[in-house]
Every structure is written in structure tokens, then in C-alpha cells.
Design a protein around this motif. Sequence first.
Motif, short mmCIF file in Angstrom:
data_model
loop_
_atom_site.label_atom_id
_atom_site.label_comp_id
_atom_site.label_asym_id
_atom_site.label_seq_id
_atom_site.Cartn_x
_atom_site.Cartn_y
_atom_site.Cartn_z
N PHE A 487 -5.13 4.78 -20.51
CA PHE A 487 -4.06 4.65 -19.42
C PHE A 487 -2.79 5.19 -19.62
O PHE A 487 -2.14 5.56 -18.46
CB PHE A 487 -3.97 3.18 -19.26
N ARG A 488 -2.21 5.28 -20.74
CA ARG A 488 -0.93 6.05 -20.90
C ARG A 488 -0.68 7.46 -20.38
O ARG A 488 0.26 7.91 -20.00
CB ARG A 488 -0.71 5.84 -22.43
N ALA A 489 -1.86 8.05 -20.25
CA ALA A 489 -1.84 9.49 -19.64
C ALA A 489 -1.85 9.53 -18.11
O ALA A 489 -1.46 10.47 -17.67
CB ALA A 489 -2.99 10.15 -19.97
N ILE A 490 -1.64 8.39 -17.48
CA ILE A 490 -1.34 8.29 -16.21
C ILE A 490 0.08 9.07 -15.72
O ILE A 490 0.12 9.49 -14.69
CB ILE A 490 -1.49 6.81 -15.32
N GLY A 491 0.96 8.58 -16.55
CA GLY A 491 2.34 9.09 -16.35
C GLY A 491 2.45 10.45 -16.41
O GLY A 491 2.92 11.14 -15.57
N LYS A 492 1.58 11.18 -17.30
CA LYS A 492 1.54 12.58 -17.60
C LYS A 492 0.89 13.20 -16.51
O LYS A 492 1.33 14.42 -16.18
CB LYS A 492 1.02 12.95 -19.07
N MET A 493 -0.06 12.65 -15.93
CA MET A 493 -1.14 13.49 -14.95
C MET A 493 -0.46 13.23 -13.57
O MET A 493 -1.04 13.91 -12.59
CB MET A 493 -2.35 12.66 -14.98
N THR A 494 0.76 12.44 -13.33
CA THR A 494 1.40 12.18 -12.07
C THR A 494 2.55 13.02 -11.88
O THR A 494 3.35 12.49 -10.98
CB THR A 494 1.29 10.89 -11.75
N GLY A 495 3.19 13.72 -12.63
CA GLY A 495 4.12 14.55 -12.74
C GLY A 495 5.35 13.80 -12.66
O GLY A 495 6.32 14.14 -12.08
N GLY A 496 5.46 12.68 -13.27
CA GLY A 496 6.69 11.90 -13.56
C GLY A 496 6.77 10.75 -12.46
O GLY A 496 7.68 10.05 -12.48
N MET A 497 5.84 10.69 -11.59
CA MET A 497 5.98 9.59 -10.59
C MET A 497 5.77 8.02 -11.13
O MET A 497 6.02 7.31 -10.57
CB MET A 497 4.91 9.78 -9.38
N VAL A 498 4.92 8.29 -12.20
CA VAL A 498 4.63 6.98 -12.92
C VAL A 498 5.01 7.03 -14.29
O VAL A 498 4.97 7.99 -15.07
CB VAL A 498 3.19 6.56 -12.89
N ASP A 499 5.96 5.89 -14.78
CA ASP A 499 6.43 6.04 -16.00
C ASP A 499 5.82 4.85 -16.90
O ASP A 499 4.75 4.21 -16.49
CB ASP A 499 8.10 5.72 -15.93
N ASP A 500 6.46 4.79 -18.21
CA ASP A 500 5.70 3.90 -19.09
C ASP A 500 5.34 2.44 -18.51
O ASP A 500 4.61 1.65 -18.62
CB ASP A 500 6.30 4.03 -20.49
N ALA A 501 6.70 1.95 -18.11
CA ALA A 501 6.80 0.50 -17.45
C ALA A 501 5.75 0.52 -16.23
O ALA A 501 5.25 -0.76 -16.47
CB ALA A 501 8.19 0.30 -16.94
N MET A 502 5.51 1.40 -15.61
CA MET A 502 4.68 1.18 -14.52
C MET A 502 3.11 1.08 -14.98
O MET A 502 2.25 0.38 -14.63
CB MET A 502 4.79 2.39 -13.34
N VAL A 503 2.89 2.12 -16.05
CA VAL A 503 1.51 1.81 -16.92
C VAL A 503 1.37 0.65 -17.19
O VAL A 503 0.20 0.11 -17.17
CB VAL A 503 1.38 3.04 -17.63
N ASP A 504 2.34 0.02 -17.91
CA ASP A 504 2.00 -1.30 -18.39
C ASP A 504 1.74 -2.09 -17.40
O ASP A 504 1.03 -3.13 -17.48
CB ASP A 504 3.43 -1.89 -19.09
N GLY A 505 2.31 -2.30 -16.23
CA GLY A 505 2.15 -3.00 -15.03
C GLY A 505 0.63 -2.72 -14.47
O GLY A 505 -0.01 -3.86 -14.36
N ILE A 506 0.10 -1.48 -14.46
CA ILE A 506 -1.00 -1.27 -13.89
C ILE A 506 -2.14 -1.75 -15.04
O ILE A 506 -3.10 -2.32 -14.55
CB ILE A 506 -1.33 0.36 -14.02
N VAL A 507 -1.81 -1.71 -16.32
CA VAL A 507 -2.64 -2.51 -17.35
C VAL A 507 -2.68 -4.05 -17.00
O VAL A 507 -3.87 -4.55 -17.19
CB VAL A 507 -2.43 -2.19 -18.71
N ARG A 508 -1.71 -4.55 -16.69
CA ARG A 508 -1.67 -6.18 -16.36
C ARG A 508 -2.36 -6.34 -15.05
O ARG A 508 -3.24 -7.53 -15.36
CB ARG A 508 -0.35 -6.71 -16.12
N ILE A 509 -2.47 -5.58 -14.18
CA ILE A 509 -3.34 -5.76 -13.20
C ILE A 509 -4.82 -5.54 -13.34
O ILE A 509 -5.65 -6.53 -13.13
CB ILE A 509 -3.02 -4.80 -11.98
N VAL A 510 -5.18 -4.61 -14.22
CA VAL A 510 -6.49 -4.57 -14.73
C VAL A 510 -6.92 -5.83 -15.58
O VAL A 510 -8.12 -6.19 -15.28
CB VAL A 510 -6.54 -3.16 -15.62
N ASN A 511 -6.13 -6.14 -16.19
CA ASN A 511 -6.44 -7.52 -16.98
C ASN A 511 -6.42 -8.72 -16.33
O ASN A 511 -6.49 -9.84 -16.92
CB ASN A 511 -5.60 -7.56 -18.26
#
Length: 543
Positions: A487-511
Motif C-alpha cells: 500500500f505504501r507504494a501508492i504514493g510513489k506510483m501516483t506521481g505525488g498525488m497521494v502522500d503518506d497521510a492519504m495512504v494511511d487513510g486508504i488503509v483505514r478504509i480497507v480495514n
Amino acid sequence: RLDAADLDARAEEVLRLVAAAREPGTAPAVDADAHHALAREVAARSAVLLKNEDAILPLAAGTRVAVVGDFARTPRYQGSGSSAVNPTRLDSVLDVIDGSGLELTTFAPGFRRDGTPDAALREEAVAAAQGADAVLLFLGLDEIAESEGLDRTTLALHPAQVEVLEAVAAVNPATVVVLAGGGAISTPWLGAARALVHGYLGGQAGAGGVLDVLTGAVNPSGRLAETLPVRLADTPTAASFPATGRTAVYREGLYVGYRYYTSADVPVAFPFGFGLSYTTFAHSDLVVDADAGAVGVTVTVTNTGPVAGADVVQVYVRRETPGVHRPDRTLAGFARVELDPGESRTVTVPLGDAAFRHWDVATGAWQVEQGAWSVLVGSHVDDLPLRATVELDGTVPPRTEDDLPEPYRTGRVHDVSDAQFAALLGRPVPTAAWSGVLGVNDPLSRLADARSPLARLAFRVLSWRRDAADRKGAPDLNVLFLLNMPFRAIGKMTGGMVDDAMVDGIVRIVNGHFFRGTGAVVRGFVRNRRADRRTARALRGDA
């Protein structure tokens, strides 16, 4: 940190370089034909001749050949994923055989590339083979067999390909097999082939390079950079891979590849460094000179055969005095030398301390143990007739490992227990089982176990696309990357559109925490957009 002035200077430099690249006449001219010729030479020099019974190869000019195998028509010439490139042109065997001196009688595809049995194609291949002086049978691994994002589950060719080989060889024993693939292939069918050439992935001009080897325009000098085992079960990692859990555990330790087979005395189909030639070579007059810690190995190589060729002298080392555990022998250096018939040449292979050193846990540095070492010279890892002993002062005295688990003393690491591997690691073996809520380091494939029904639906969509591509014989690498990336690679693969805080939010949704996760994603998005605008203003110089 870069301030606004630094950013402005960097931006001006980038713009200057881009403008210069666009000016007419600034780009160097590319000679595509010369590059293609070089690619053909590289392919020919890297092909490995593994078998040549009764010296059936090279084929004389005018030999009437039947070409069989789909790989002759549609070459498997490169890897997929990150290694894929668009060639300036791509040759197939059928494209270039007219210029080889061979006379093509007919072509038959022989088999379906995905391995689906096809009796009609097999019978067509048998009919083609009956009317030829020799058969050139092109076999190999299809695109789905090797890719980023997946482990191979077998070293075997598709059974349908083996059936074609056996049927063709039954009516025409003069059958020459050419393999295409990116790695090791098991060869239980070897007895049905009069000759065997492994062309690996030969690139855009690989077809011409292989034909140059088959006809003797190029004397093969390629050597195996890996061991070809008798069967997959003989490999030290057969029980550990494919790895499907949280961890991939390399229980074999130092005993990777030939280091395992030679240390544990496991028979192989073809050893590391092996490769035949259309001539023969002799090695003699070994001299090993140790001067101020540097070791130089000198040997005389003689072409004892009838044609010019290239030999690859290989130098291995073995520690003779007690010390830390090591493989029985390790490659220390090699040298390629081209010789005319009857010509001899002295070859020197320098060995630095990297040939003898090990990582010393006590000092946290690379060290060389004091003591006696054997220097072994020959044509491959299992053919080392020249030997000499050298005494090294080293950088540390010999070490002892009294608590080393038994498999790592002998190299017989085929079946290492958790307790034995933990003793080598110095800590417990990480569990391979998936458990608990998903985290940023978990792969997207764990969406299958997510609490969120939307996440599970996303996994089903991805897995459906993966399976559909597999059925077509062309893996969808984008889907494989997604399923295997954390999941942490989402930020790297989106050219900066997604940062670490947003990834944490995505993981919360998944959980299963939809509202809290969505709030974190929205807040992170707003902060990220503001930061992007500040950076853009700084680059324009109006910060």
C-alpha cells in the motif's frame, strides 16, 4: 534543503537542457543497421552449445532443413515488464534463414505456444521432418512462464513441446533443438535431441545469431551463467518457492546455485560455466603468484582443434584450512581468449581480495582469513584439472563457528528446519502467515481478506483481470504489479498525488473504517494540493 533561488536555478538548467535537446542537429546520429549487426554478434556469442552428438553441428551449406516450432516464427526475444523495449526491427528465423546457406524445406509450427495439446500440429511437424536432412526444432518458455510479479512453478517445457520433439526425432534422428527462455530449463528429453543450443533471450537479432552458430559462421563460446539441474526437486529452494506468504525465506544461506550443487555433491544436468565449442582447448602451465596480498593466476591456453574459436578460462578458489563456513569452491575470475588452430596464448587472471574474503560478524567488515587456499583452473565448475596452493596472510586469523547448524557445515541445505535457520539468523524466523488488520507494508493482494466489502470487490476485479490475461498466455503486468505492491507504494506510483497521510487513510478504509479513512484521505488531499501549489510558485520564482 533547496530555497526558492536554488529551485529557480535548477528549473532554468532543466529548461536549457530540454531546449538544447530540441535543436536540430544536436542529437547524435543512430546507425540502426550497425546496431542490429552488433546485436546479432552479441546473440551469437552468448548462445550456449550444450550437446553436439556425432558433431552434427555445424550444419554444412546446402543442408536441407525442416524448421519446426512456433518460436521460429514468433521469437521470444526479450523479457517482459521493466525489461521490455521496442526494437528497431525484429528478426525471426523464417525471416533470415535464406541468407544462412541452409535450404529450408518447410516450416511447421508444431505446437500451440500456450501448451494446449494439438495432434494435428504435431502430425504436421512429423511430416515436415521426414523430408529433410536435419530438423531445427525451436522450443522454449512462453511469455506467461516468466515475468516480474510471479515465481516459476516448474523448470519443464510444456508437455506438448516434448511430445513434438519425441515424435519428430523418431522419424528424423538428426534433430537439433534450440531453446528460448530467460532461465534454467530441465532437459529429461535430452536423449531425443542430437544437438542442443540454449539461445536464452537473444534480442532483436537473436534469430540470425543462432543461425550463425548452427552453421558455423560463429564458433559458439557462450558459457552457462547458472546450473541446469536434473529436476526442480534437486534445487535447494524447491520446498520454499514459490513463496506465497508474508515472507520469502532464503534458507540456503551461502549455498546458492553452483555453490550448493558442488558443496552437497548433487548431480546436475549441466554445470555452471559449461559450454561446448566446435574446437577443443587445453590448459597448462598454471602459475599462481601472491604479491602484497594480490594474487595473479597465469595459465597457457592452446587451441588443439581444427578451427578457430574462443575459450573461457575459469578460476575458482577453495579454502583448505579451517575457518568460517564457505561453499566448497567459488568463482574468482575468468578470461575469454580467441585462438587460431594450434595457437597458444598465456592468460593472466588477477584476483583481488574479493575472491577470498567473507563478511566478518565480529568486526562488521569484509575480511580475509589467514591460511592455505587452493586455486582451481579449468573449463567449468566441475572440470578443474589445474590446481595450486597459495598461503595468504589475510586480515584476520581463522574463525571458528562452534554453534553452526549442521546443514551449513556440509552445504546440504535442501531441508533446513526453522530451528536450524533461526540458529543461523541469530533470531526467530519471521512467520509467513498473514494475520491481523492490513498495514501499509502489506501487498494489495491482501484486499482479499479486507473487512471492507469494496476492498474485497476491488481484489476480485484485479484477480479476474489477472486470470483472463493468463488464459490468453500474455500476463497483464500492470495487474501483477498492483497485486504484489505494498500500500505504501501508492504514493510513489501516483506521481505525488497521494502522500503518506492519504495512504494511511486508504488503509483505514480497507480495514472497515470508512468515514475515518475517508476524512484522512480528504484532509491529506487538501494538504497535498496546497503543498503542490507552493512548490509550483517557488519554481516560477514568485514565492
